[in-house]
Design an enzyme around this catalytic site. Structure first.
Site, mmCIF file in Angstrom:
data_model
loop_
_atom_site.group_PDB
_atom_site.id
_atom_site.type_symbol
_atom_site.label_atom_id
_atom_site.label_comp_id
_atom_site.label_asym_id
_atom_site.label_seq_id
_atom_site.Cartn_x
_atom_site.Cartn_y
_atom_site.Cartn_z
ATOM 1 C CG ASP A 188 -2.199 0.827 0.953
ATOM 2 O OD1 ASP A 188 -3.225 0.581 1.586
ATOM 3 O OD2 ASP A 188 -2.126 1.734 0.089
HETATM 4 C C1 GLC Z 1 -4.427 4.240 -0.269
HETATM 5 C C2 GLC Z 1 -5.296 3.093 0.148
HETATM 6 C C3 GLC Z 1 -5.389 1.997 -0.870
HETATM 7 C C4 GLC Z 1 -5.273 2.583 -2.262
HETATM 8 C C5 GLC Z 1 -3.881 3.177 -2.403
HETATM 9 C C6 GLC Z 1 -3.679 3.837 -3.769
HETATM 10 O O1 GLC Z 1 -3.720 4.753 0.805
HETATM 11 O O2 GLC Z 1 -5.045 2.479 1.405
HETATM 12 O O3 GLC Z 1 -6.644 1.332 -0.685
HETATM 13 O O4 GLC Z 1 -5.471 1.570 -3.237
HETATM 14 O O5 GLC Z 1 -3.582 4.094 -1.379
HETATM 15 O O6 GLC Z 1 -4.524 4.922 -3.891
#
Ligand code: GLC
Length: 719
Positions: free
Chosen positions: A259
């Site tokens: 993430d």
């Molecule tokens: C965010 C979220 C995740 C998302 C990623 C890209 O912080 O936790 O669900 O896909 O970043 O946007």
């Protein structure tokens, strides 16, 4: 295409670039080449950020084509473009918690495919969906993105989204899905986002892991590791979770992405002493792409020199990345399905809006109705449309490129439906989180509520009051909203409360004054039009709650598949007994239970008949459990018949009920149908103390009814 040959030609820097992912705006360097925007916060050099293997968060086909063209002037391996297409790209359907409330996997698939069509034409190659984190605590902001508290519902919704987005990979609009957030991100202590997850391995496997496995078994192309620690270990570095379970036990050999800066945050967790250790832990665990941090780029060369990381580990990650690019055909056509004109034709197109309206109608849950609904449109009732959210679109968090102003407000839609003379408006309260009552606004709303046939009061949460990072310790509507409700009720007895929310709210005080309560979630582009159809009875409610609605936040976490305990509270309203599992000040039960939802009609469910009462352990045996369902009301309706099972005695205590199947059926007034459920051994399996999935002989109860409170039961045994 010979991927291994390509890899053998690549330098280490080129390989590490493939393993990094940055926001599209990181690639925008000034004419003089210096790095701007978030990249500068990551102290990246221009060459580091420009060489990246994939980007996320871009604005559409034109930007994607511009970036890809510019990139390919200097690099030969095309970029992958990824985006959070969670519940629509530009034409937005209800938040996933609402989609789960539809209990309609075909609807979820159709909406996912619609989103894929808009997203792929807009340049998206991969979507960071489905989010399948089980959540039992309404304080957590990301309830909105989940399928709620139930493992079985979570699994069927995970599968439906993967199939809807990915299809058979033969259509130009099929896009790879990425299941997230692995693992158990929704079990954050106290419902506070990014918080630690402290959980026994048995409940972890029993309740939280199956939806990720369902997505993997459905062929999901990617897995995203979560921000949280699980029992002290950050997911991106959790070799047991990622390598032992996901890769080895489940056989997932495709891409794993962290993430956003989750690898960078290992230091903040106190798990890593610095970027080198973070990079080593993450790559060794099996994470292939580092999103929005640069430990791979900066530290892996030294780790290889020190013999702590091998080139084979790097090559394996790069191979997975290039295989996905090859599968998408990017080496032949780096722009794939991107077509700005086609995308514009798809956005807000009639069929897409119609589908979003259907979804918003089927997601809505009627929680209370004293008979005030449906309103008779032909009689042109005089209405006051009031409340902080009465005249605005409500498309929810994670609405990608959706625009709140492209969704009509309730006031606008009802004025159009009944004529301007019949419909008044009063905001009545400010929509901010802890808004205080405003006397003038309330007086104005009271004045306009007088002598109206009914009031529609739009309360709850704005889109930004749930979603990522938006946990709440108090989950009641604000004081301003509650005072407005009381004031309006004091002058008009017919108050229909519409709740917009990204989570279960504590509606105990609302319930006291409302004639009717409609949970609309955040319904998306066509939410107000769907509400109009429902309020006037042109559509009938069929949504059922995918998550328990607490009476009070103090009950959280609260969920239907609870344990009985050794001292159960048998009479919820009786507070005279001591030394039992209870609160002194609030009942144990939720205000509205999992699986609950009303209709404009009513249904009867007969006692259960079983084809036999003993299920043999050998394969293939099954019991048929049947009920007769009858529409006992005056209008057509859709019943949602749910099958729950309880294992009465087991080597690990089992919940008082667990959802194992559900069937929706449409019935005309007076019509009745038999509903059969096939009870098979696998429905009885659970994880024992050795974390082995087992069935144990003995007695079971099965329940068939209209929500998780049903007492309609029958006993059977596994022999
Ligand atoms: C965010 C979220 C995740 C998302 C990623 C890209 O912080 O936790 O669900 O896909 O970043 O946007």
């Amino acid at each position: 295409m010979n991927i291994k040959a390509i890899i053998s030609e690549m330098t280490l820097e080129e390989k590490l670039a493939q393993m990094s992912q940055f926001n599209a705006n990181c690639l925008d360097t000034t004419a003089s080449g210096e790095v701007t925007g978030p990249a500068s916060e990551l102290n990246l050099t221009a060459s580091e950020v420009k060489a990246t293997g994939s980007v996320l968060n871009f604005t559409g086909a034109l930007e994607m084509i511009r970036i890809q063209e510019k990139f390919l002037e200097n690099y030969s391996i095309p970029l992958l473009f990824m985006q959070d297409v969670i519940h629509g790209y530009r034409t937005i359907y209800p938040i996933p918690l609402g989609m789960a409330a539809s209990f309609d996997t075909d609807l979820v698939k159709r909406c996912s495919t619609m989103a894929a069509k808009e997203a792929s034409a807009s340049g998206v190659h991969v979507t960071f969906t489905p989010m399948v984190d089980i959540v039992r605590d309404a304080r957590w902001g990301r309830c909105m993105e989940s399928a709620g508290e139930d493992t079985y519902l979570g699994c069927v919704m995970a599968r439906a989204q993967v199939e809807g987005f990915q299809g058979d990979f033969k259509k130009p609009y099929n896009i790879p899905a990425c299941v997230k957030h692995f693992a158990a991100y929704g079990a954050a202590v106290a419902g506070r986002d990014y918080n630690a997850v402290e959980i026994g391995e048995q409940p972890l496997f029993e309740y939280y892991m199956p939806p990720y496995k369902a997505a993997v078994d459905a062929g999901v192309e990617m897995v995203m590791t979560s921000f949280n620690t699980t029992n002290g270990i950050p997911s991106s570095a959790n070799k047991w979770l990622v390598d032992e379970i996901l890769r080895k036990e489940w056989g997932f050999d495709k891409l794993i992405i962290s993430d956003y800066n989750a690898i960078g945050e290992m230091q903040m967790h106190g798990y890593s002493s610095g970027e080198k250790q973070s990079a080593m832990e993450a790559l060794s665990a099996g994470t292939d792409i580092e999103m929005m941090s640069s430990t791979f780029l900066k530290s892996i060369p030294a780790l290889i020199d020190e013999g702590k990381i091998t080139m084979e580990q790097v090559d394996r990650a790069v191979e997975r990345i290039l295989r996905l690019k090859e599968k998408l055909g990017l080496f032949k056509n780096p722009y794939k399905n991107a077509d700005a004109k086609k995308a514009e034709r798809l956005y807000l197109s009639k069929p897409h809006k119609a589908l979003c309206k259907e979804a918003a109608e089927k997601a809505a849950v009627l929680l209370k109705n004293d008979g005030v609904l449906p309103l008779n449109k032909d009689k042109k009732p005089s209405l006051l449309i009031a409340g902080p959210y009465a005249d605005m679109g409500m498309i929810g968090f994670w609405s990608c490129c959706g625009r709140e102003d492209e969704a009509k407000g309730v006031y606008t839609v009802f004025r159009k439906a009944l004529g301007a003379r019949k419909v008044a408006f009063a905001k009545g309260a400010d929509g901010a989180l802890n808004a205080e009552p405003d006397k003038a606004m309330i007086l104005e709303a009271k004045r306009r509520a007088r002598n109206k046939d009914a009031v529609i009061l739009c309360l709850g949460e704005a889109s930004g009051m749930s979603g990522e990072g938006n946990s709440r310790a108090n989950i009641e509507p604000s004081e301003a909203q509650l005072e407005l409700l009381k004031a309006v009720k004091s002058v008009n007895d017919k108050v229909i409360v519409v709740i917009y929310s990204g989570r279960p709210l504590a509606l105990t005080k609302v319930e006291k004054y409302a004639s009717a309560i409609i949970e609309m979630w955040q319904p998306g582009t066509m939410g107000a039009e769907a509400l109009s159809s429902l309020v006037f009875g042109e559509a009938n409610f069929e949504g059922r709650l995918p998550q328990s609605f607490p009476r009070h936040v103090g009950q959280c976490p609260i969920y239907y598949n609870r344990m009985n305990t050794g001292r159960p509270k048998l009479d919820d309203g009786d507070f005279t007994k001591m030394y039992i599992s209870q609160y002194l000040d609030v009942e144990n039960t939720p205000l509205y239970p999992f699986g609950y939802g009303l209709s404009y009609t009513s249904f009867s469910v007969s006692p259960i008949t079983l084809s036999k009462s003993a299920l043999c352990e050998n394969e293939g045996d099954f019991i048929t459990a049947s009920v007769t369902v009858k529409n006992t009301g005056k209008v057509r309706g859709v019943a949602n018949i749910q099958l729950y099972i309880r294992d009465l005695v087991a080597s690990v205590v089992r919940p008082v009920k667990e959802l194992k199947a559900f069937k929706k059926l449409s019935l005309m007034p007076g019509e009745e149908k038999t509903v059969d459920f096939k009870i098979e051994k696998d429905m009885l399996a659970f994880y024992n103390r050795e974390l082995k999935r087992v069935c144990e002989k003995g007695d079971f109860m099965l329940f068939i009814g209209q929500d998780s409170d049903t007492a309609n039961s029958a006993k059977f045994s596994l022999v």
